[in-house]
Design a protein around this motif. Structure first.
Motif, PDB file in Angstrom:
ATOM      1  N   UNK A  51       1.060  -1.039  -0.015  1.00 48.96           N
ATOM      2  CA  UNK A  51      -0.008   0.281   0.130  1.00 48.96           C
ATOM      3  C   UNK A  51       0.783   1.433  -0.024  1.00 48.96           C
ATOM      4  N   UNK A  52       1.589   1.300   0.838  1.00 48.17           N
ATOM      5  CA  UNK A  52       2.717   2.397   0.529  1.00 48.17           C
ATOM      6  C   UNK A  52       3.439   2.484  -0.679  1.00 48.17           C
ATOM      7  N   UNK A  53       3.521   2.188  -1.630  1.00 44.51           N
ATOM      8  CA  UNK A  53       4.330   2.277  -2.812  1.00 44.51           C
ATOM      9  C   UNK A  53       3.007   2.092  -3.501  1.00 44.51           C
ATOM     10  N   UNK A  54       1.778   2.508  -3.176  1.00 42.38           N
ATOM     11  CA  UNK A  54       0.963   2.633  -3.972  1.00 42.38           C
ATOM     12  C   UNK A  54       0.247   4.275  -3.922  1.00 42.38           C
ATOM     13  N   UNK A  55       0.608   4.549  -2.814  1.00 38.99           N
ATOM     14  CA  UNK A  55       0.478   6.149  -2.132  1.00 38.99           C
ATOM     15  C   UNK A  55       1.151   6.343  -2.979  1.00 38.99           C
ATOM     16  N   UNK A  56       2.615   6.249  -2.447  1.00 33.43           N
ATOM     17  CA  UNK A  56       3.625   6.916  -3.156  1.00 33.43           C
ATOM     18  C   UNK A  56       3.641   7.360  -4.665  1.00 33.43           C
ATOM     19  N   UNK A  57       3.252   5.987  -5.474  1.00 39.29           N
ATOM     20  CA  UNK A  57       2.819   6.229  -6.603  1.00 39.29           C
ATOM     21  C   UNK A  57       2.093   7.118  -7.462  1.00 39.29           C
ATOM     22  N   UNK A  58       0.336   7.447  -6.747  1.00 41.35           N
ATOM     23  CA  UNK A  58      -0.468   8.107  -7.100  1.00 41.35           C
ATOM     24  C   UNK A  58       0.128   9.791  -6.640  1.00 41.35           C
ATOM     25  N   UNK A  59       0.727  10.137  -4.951  1.00 41.40           N
ATOM     26  CA  UNK A  59       1.141  11.182  -4.825  1.00 41.40           C
ATOM     27  C   UNK A  59       2.380  11.763  -5.541  1.00 41.40           C
ATOM     28  N   UNK A  60       3.200  11.581  -5.874  1.00 44.73           N
ATOM     29  CA  UNK A  60       4.298  11.736  -6.886  1.00 44.73           C
ATOM     30  C   UNK A  60       3.505  12.630  -8.113  1.00 44.73           C
ATOM     31  N   UNK A  61       3.098  11.171  -9.242  1.00 49.43           N
ATOM     32  CA  UNK A  61       2.118  11.428 -10.396  1.00 49.43           C
ATOM     33  C   UNK A  61       1.651  13.094 -10.497  1.00 49.43           C
ATOM     34  N   UNK A  62       0.551  12.753  -9.208  1.00 55.61           N
ATOM     35  CA  UNK A  62      -0.868  14.013  -9.054  1.00 55.61           C
ATOM     36  C   UNK A  62      -0.360  15.594  -8.067  1.00 55.61           C
ATOM     37  N   UNK A  63       1.148  15.301  -8.068  1.00 52.49           N
ATOM     38  CA  UNK A  63       1.389  16.839  -7.200  1.00 52.49           C
ATOM     39  C   UNK A  63       1.291  17.711  -7.674  1.00 52.49           C
ATOM     40  N   UNK A  64       0.814  17.505  -9.221  1.00 51.36           N
ATOM     41  CA  UNK A  64       0.889  19.234  -9.481  1.00 51.36           C
ATOM     42  C   UNK A  64      -0.359  18.724 -10.972  1.00 51.36           C
ATOM     43  N   UNK A  65      -1.678  18.157  -9.961  1.00 47.50           N
ATOM     44  CA  UNK A  65      -2.749  18.429 -10.447  1.00 47.50           C
ATOM     45  C   UNK A  65      -3.568  19.357 -10.630  1.00 47.50           C
ATOM     46  N   UNK A  66      -3.518  20.422  -9.319  1.00 48.12           N
ATOM     47  CA  UNK A  66      -4.226  21.402  -9.049  1.00 48.12           C
ATOM     48  C   UNK A  66      -3.854  22.617 -10.365  1.00 48.12           C
ATOM     49  N   UNK A  67      -3.484  22.542 -10.619  1.00 50.13           N
ATOM     50  CA  UNK A  67      -2.171  23.630 -12.108  1.00 50.13           C
ATOM     51  C   UNK A  67      -2.952  23.247 -13.295  1.00 50.13           C
ATOM     52  N   UNK A  68      -4.069  21.755 -13.158  1.00 48.59           N
ATOM     53  CA  UNK A  68      -4.466  21.469 -14.432  1.00 48.59           C
ATOM     54  C   UNK A  68      -5.725  21.865 -14.679  1.00 48.59           C
ATOM     55  N   UNK A  69      -6.842  21.909 -15.539  1.00 45.09           N
ATOM     56  CA  UNK A  69      -7.932  21.784 -15.895  1.00 45.09           C
ATOM     57  C   UNK A  69      -9.202  20.861 -15.164  1.00 45.09           C
TER      58      UNK A  69
END
Length: 310
Positions: A190-208
């Protein structure tokens, strides 16, 4: 530890009594065939597993959690909390899930995954919806590895759209993001799942707010997981991508840096679909969803107060 994708043949039903959530699903998953999306109660779904959002302790005292406990009996909460005690010492983190026998013929299993740490928590500034969704579907993988074919169908409801204050379209898009990993990869950790999602969505608030983000699993490349963008059409067809959010509220999942390789823009796997659940914290089925507009798009996505445009 991660592993390659296993057999993903699974009947998925997205059902919610809230019309705004249903519209948002239809917009976010407009290009995904074979997924059953309808307005109704999860209690009416004849499937192998029901997914219920919960809190970290697994107290089934609100929303769909409470409805399922009333339907199946108090024993279901005891089984969920026992599983949480055994695996997580009594407090299950967001981005994890437990799958327990229901004690009934339909469904045979209940998958419990927290969208928030405590009841009635605002998760609109977190990645919790994507984390919980991904964890729920990884629990399907885990159960089917233990007992092949034991879960061939699953029903889910809208996640975080009321008490969690996540707009319906953002919620649906985050669910899509979480679910694509079901087809693309199986995480044992689960830790790797969380780390993978968090890393790649970290800048999503800058998108549409109508941009979908497909997670590139470990060992993959953005090119490998890219797909043509969707056009905005009638009936709420999705714009390019499905959306996530990166800011983190108290009790949420912390943001990380963008992973090497970035995010595949608008990628859609064949047969991929988003999943949904309803937030915990006393939200009754049928609660209104703020911000949902006809066609499932979030009205005024760039207006003041929208969680991606603060």
């Amino acid at each position: 530890m991660t592993d390659g994708c296993v057999d993903t043949a699974l009947r998925v039903v997205l059902t919610d009594v809230n019309a705004g959530v249903v519209q948002a699903w239809r917009a976010a998953f407009a290009d995904v065939p074979g997924i059953e999306i309808r307005r109704g109660s999860i209690l009416d779904e004849d499937v192998d597993a029901w997914v219920t959002p919960t809190n970290a302790a697994g107290r089934m005292d609100g929303g769909v959690d409470a409805a399922i406990k009333r339907h199946l009996g108090a024993g279901i909460q005891l089984r969920v909390r026992q599983a949480i005690a055994e695996r997580f010492d009594g407090s299950m983190p967001v981005g994890s899930a437990v799958c327990v026998p229901s004690g009934a013929t339909v469904p045979r299993f209940v998958i419990s995954t927290p969208t928030m740490v405590a009841s009635s928590q605002n998760v609109s500034e977190t990645l919790n919806v994507a984390m919980a969704c991904a964890a729920a579907f990884q629990a399907v993988h885990r159960q089917n590895r233990k007992a092949p074919g034991s879960i061939r169908s699953v029903a889910l409801v809208g996640m975080g759209a009321r008490t969690g204050r996540v707009p319906a379209r953002v919620c649906a898009n985050l669910m899509w993001t979480g679910y694509t990993l079901f087809h693309d990869h199986w995480f044992q950790d689960d830790d790797e799942l969380r780390a993978t999602i968090t890393a790649q969505l970290s800048a999503i608030d800058q998108t549409s707010p109508t941009t979908r983000v497909r997670i590139v699993p470990p060992g993959g490349t953005p090119e490998e997981y890219a797909a043509p963008a969707l056009g905005v059409g009638g009936g709420g067809a999705a714009a390019e991508g499905a959306v996530g959010k990166g800011a983190v509220a108290k009790g949420g999942v912390a943001k990380g840096g963008v992973a090497k390789g970035g995010v595949a823009k608008g990628g859609v796997a064949k047969g991929c679909i988003g999943c949904g659940c309803v937030d915990d914290g006393g939200v009754a089925e049928g609660d209104a969803v703020e911000g949902a507009a006809p066609g499932g798009l979030v009205a005024g996505a760039r207006a003041a107060g929208h969680p991606l445009r603060r």
